[in-house]
Scaffold this motif. Structure first.
Motif, mmCIF file in Angstrom:
data_model
loop_
_atom_site.group_PDB
_atom_site.id
_atom_site.type_symbol
_atom_site.label_atom_id
_atom_site.label_comp_id
_atom_site.label_asym_id
_atom_site.label_seq_id
_atom_site.Cartn_x
_atom_site.Cartn_y
_atom_site.Cartn_z
ATOM 1 N N LEU A 209 61.848 36.572 49.330
ATOM 2 C CA LEU A 209 61.018 35.792 50.240
ATOM 3 C C LEU A 209 60.379 36.703 51.289
ATOM 4 N N LEU A 210 61.145 37.640 51.788
ATOM 5 C CA LEU A 210 60.662 38.527 52.849
ATOM 6 C C LEU A 210 59.661 39.557 52.357
ATOM 7 N N HIS A 211 59.791 39.985 51.119
ATOM 8 C CA HIS A 211 58.949 41.076 50.593
ATOM 9 C C HIS A 211 58.167 40.626 49.364
ATOM 10 N N ARG A 212 57.777 39.392 49.340
ATOM 11 C CA ARG A 212 57.147 38.804 48.162
ATOM 12 C C ARG A 212 55.908 39.563 47.695
ATOM 13 N N HIS A 213 55.111 40.048 48.616
ATOM 14 C CA HIS A 213 53.866 40.712 48.222
ATOM 15 C C HIS A 213 54.129 41.994 47.443
ATOM 16 N N THR A 214 55.266 42.614 47.658
ATOM 17 C CA THR A 214 55.568 43.854 46.944
ATOM 18 C C THR A 214 56.158 43.583 45.563
ATOM 19 N N LEU A 215 56.567 42.350 45.307
ATOM 20 C CA LEU A 215 57.248 42.012 44.061
ATOM 21 C C LEU A 215 56.346 41.312 43.044
ATOM 22 N N ARG A 216 55.151 40.910 43.454
ATOM 23 C CA ARG A 216 54.295 40.137 42.560
ATOM 24 C C ARG A 216 53.571 41.046 41.554
ATOM 25 N N ASP A 217 53.151 40.438 40.462
ATOM 26 C CA ASP A 217 52.388 41.146 39.435
ATOM 27 C C ASP A 217 50.939 41.231 39.901
ATOM 28 N N ARG A 218 50.466 42.437 40.129
ATOM 29 C CA ARG A 218 49.106 42.634 40.625
ATOM 30 C C ARG A 218 48.182 43.193 39.553
ATOM 31 N N SER A 219 48.600 43.163 38.308
ATOM 32 C CA SER A 219 47.811 43.773 37.234
ATOM 33 C C SER A 219 46.430 43.135 37.118
ATOM 34 N N GLU A 220 46.327 41.806 37.274
ATOM 35 C CA GLU A 220 45.014 41.153 37.191
ATOM 36 C C GLU A 220 44.106 41.571 38.341
ATOM 37 N N VAL A 221 44.665 41.659 39.545
ATOM 38 C CA VAL A 221 43.883 42.062 40.716
ATOM 39 C C VAL A 221 43.377 43.490 40.539
ATOM 40 N N ILE A 222 44.242 44.369 40.089
ATOM 41 C CA ILE A 222 43.877 45.774 39.880
ATOM 42 C C ILE A 222 42.807 45.891 38.793
ATOM 43 N N ALA A 223 42.982 45.145 37.709
ATOM 44 C CA ALA A 223 41.994 45.181 36.619
ATOM 45 C C ALA A 223 40.637 44.676 37.110
ATOM 46 N N GLU A 224 40.628 43.601 37.895
ATOM 47 C CA GLU A 224 39.368 43.074 38.423
ATOM 48 C C GLU A 224 38.698 44.083 39.353
ATOM 49 N N ARG A 225 39.466 44.742 40.190
ATOM 50 C CA ARG A 225 38.897 45.776 41.071
ATOM 51 C C ARG A 225 38.273 46.903 40.259
ATOM 52 N N GLN A 226 38.920 47.277 39.171
ATOM 53 C CA GLN A 226 38.381 48.329 38.315
ATOM 54 C C GLN A 226 37.068 47.881 37.669
ATOM 55 N N ARG A 227 37.015 46.622 37.225
ATOM 56 C CA ARG A 227 35.780 46.093 36.635
ATOM 57 C C ARG A 227 34.644 46.107 37.654
ATOM 58 N N GLN A 228 34.939 45.688 38.872
ATOM 59 C CA GLN A 228 33.912 45.660 39.919
ATOM 60 C C GLN A 228 33.448 47.079 40.264
ATOM 61 N N LEU A 229 34.372 48.024 40.289
ATOM 62 C CA LEU A 229 34.032 49.426 40.555
ATOM 63 C C LEU A 229 33.123 49.965 39.460
ATOM 64 N N GLN A 230 33.435 49.650 38.219
ATOM 65 C CA GLN A 230 32.604 50.102 37.099
ATOM 66 C C GLN A 230 31.193 49.504 37.184
ATOM 67 N N LYS A 231 31.113 48.230 37.560
ATOM 68 C CA LYS A 231 29.805 47.573 37.719
ATOM 69 C C LYS A 231 28.975 48.283 38.792
ATOM 70 N N ARG A 232 29.610 48.620 39.896
ATOM 71 C CA ARG A 232 28.877 49.303 40.983
ATOM 72 C C ARG A 232 28.421 50.693 40.549
ATOM 73 N N LYS A 233 29.247 51.371 39.796
ATOM 74 C CA LYS A 233 28.886 52.708 39.326
ATOM 75 C C LYS A 233 27.710 52.649 38.354
ATOM 76 N N GLN A 234 27.652 51.601 37.539
ATOM 77 C CA GLN A 234 26.561 51.448 36.565
ATOM 78 C C GLN A 234 25.238 51.125 37.219
ATOM 79 N N ARG A 235 25.278 50.538 38.407
ATOM 80 C CA ARG A 235 24.046 50.218 39.137
ATOM 81 C C ARG A 235 23.525 51.480 39.732
#
Length: 172
Positions: free
Chosen positions: A146-172
């Motif tokens: 409960l105290l450290h929930r943000h460190t325990l969650r699965d962030r793979s989708e968030v990280i993948a989305e950030r990578q997709r957005q970064l790739q889009k910006r690089k292509q522009r």
């Protein structure tokens, strides 16, 4: 009368004190609206939960910043706060006191949002009972998930989305 997401927020806020879940529930609800129609009072409530999450973990700077932002928003949203069944003046006083505790690095204590609508309170109490929570109980400071929930969650989708957005910006 009230959005289900708001009731769920109140249940977690006052029941299991899972402020991370409070944030997740209301943020998802808030984002359902088109950007131009998003209501700022939801952000204020989200920021209260985030502030308490940080305070409980001893992140004083993050807690203060979030509580200051929440207060700034909610001070401008009196009608919306009242429509949510909250006592506006008591809420602002409570948050001001909480900010003072944060600024002076006083230990976290569970708070109760001042619900003025008795039926809303009863709904939350009943829902908490169904989930095995006690409405108004204190945070379980021994519950590390409960105290450290943000460190325990699965962030793979968030990280993948950030990578997709970064790739889009690089292509522009």
């Amino acid at each position: 009368m009230y959005p289900n997401a708001y009731i769920q927020y109140l249940i977690h806020f006052h029941g299991d004190r899972d402020y991370f879940e409070c944030h997740e529930i209301l943020e998802e609800y808030w984002k359902e609206e088109p950007r131009s129609q998003r209501k700022p009072h939801w952000v204020g409530l989200i920021q209260i939960a985030v502030s308490l999450y940080h305070q409980r973990r001893g992140n004083w700077k993050g807690a203060a910043r979030m509580m200051e932002h929440a207060l700034a928003i909610l001070q401008k949203e009196e009608a919306a706060v009242r429509e949510l069944g909250l006592d506006y003046e008591s809420l602002l006083r409570l948050l001001g006191n909480q900010l003072d505790d944060i600024i002076h690095q006083r230990a976290y204590k569970s708070i109760m949002l001042p619900i003025a609508d008795g039926e809303l309170t009863e709904t939350c109490i009943r829902q908490c009972e169904k989930l095995g929570f006690q409405f108004g109980s204190d945070s379980d400071m021994a519950n590390l998930s409960l105290l450290h929930r943000h460190t325990l969650r699965d962030r793979s989708e968030v990280i993948a989305e950030r990578q997709r957005q970064l790739q889009k910006r690089k292509q522009r």
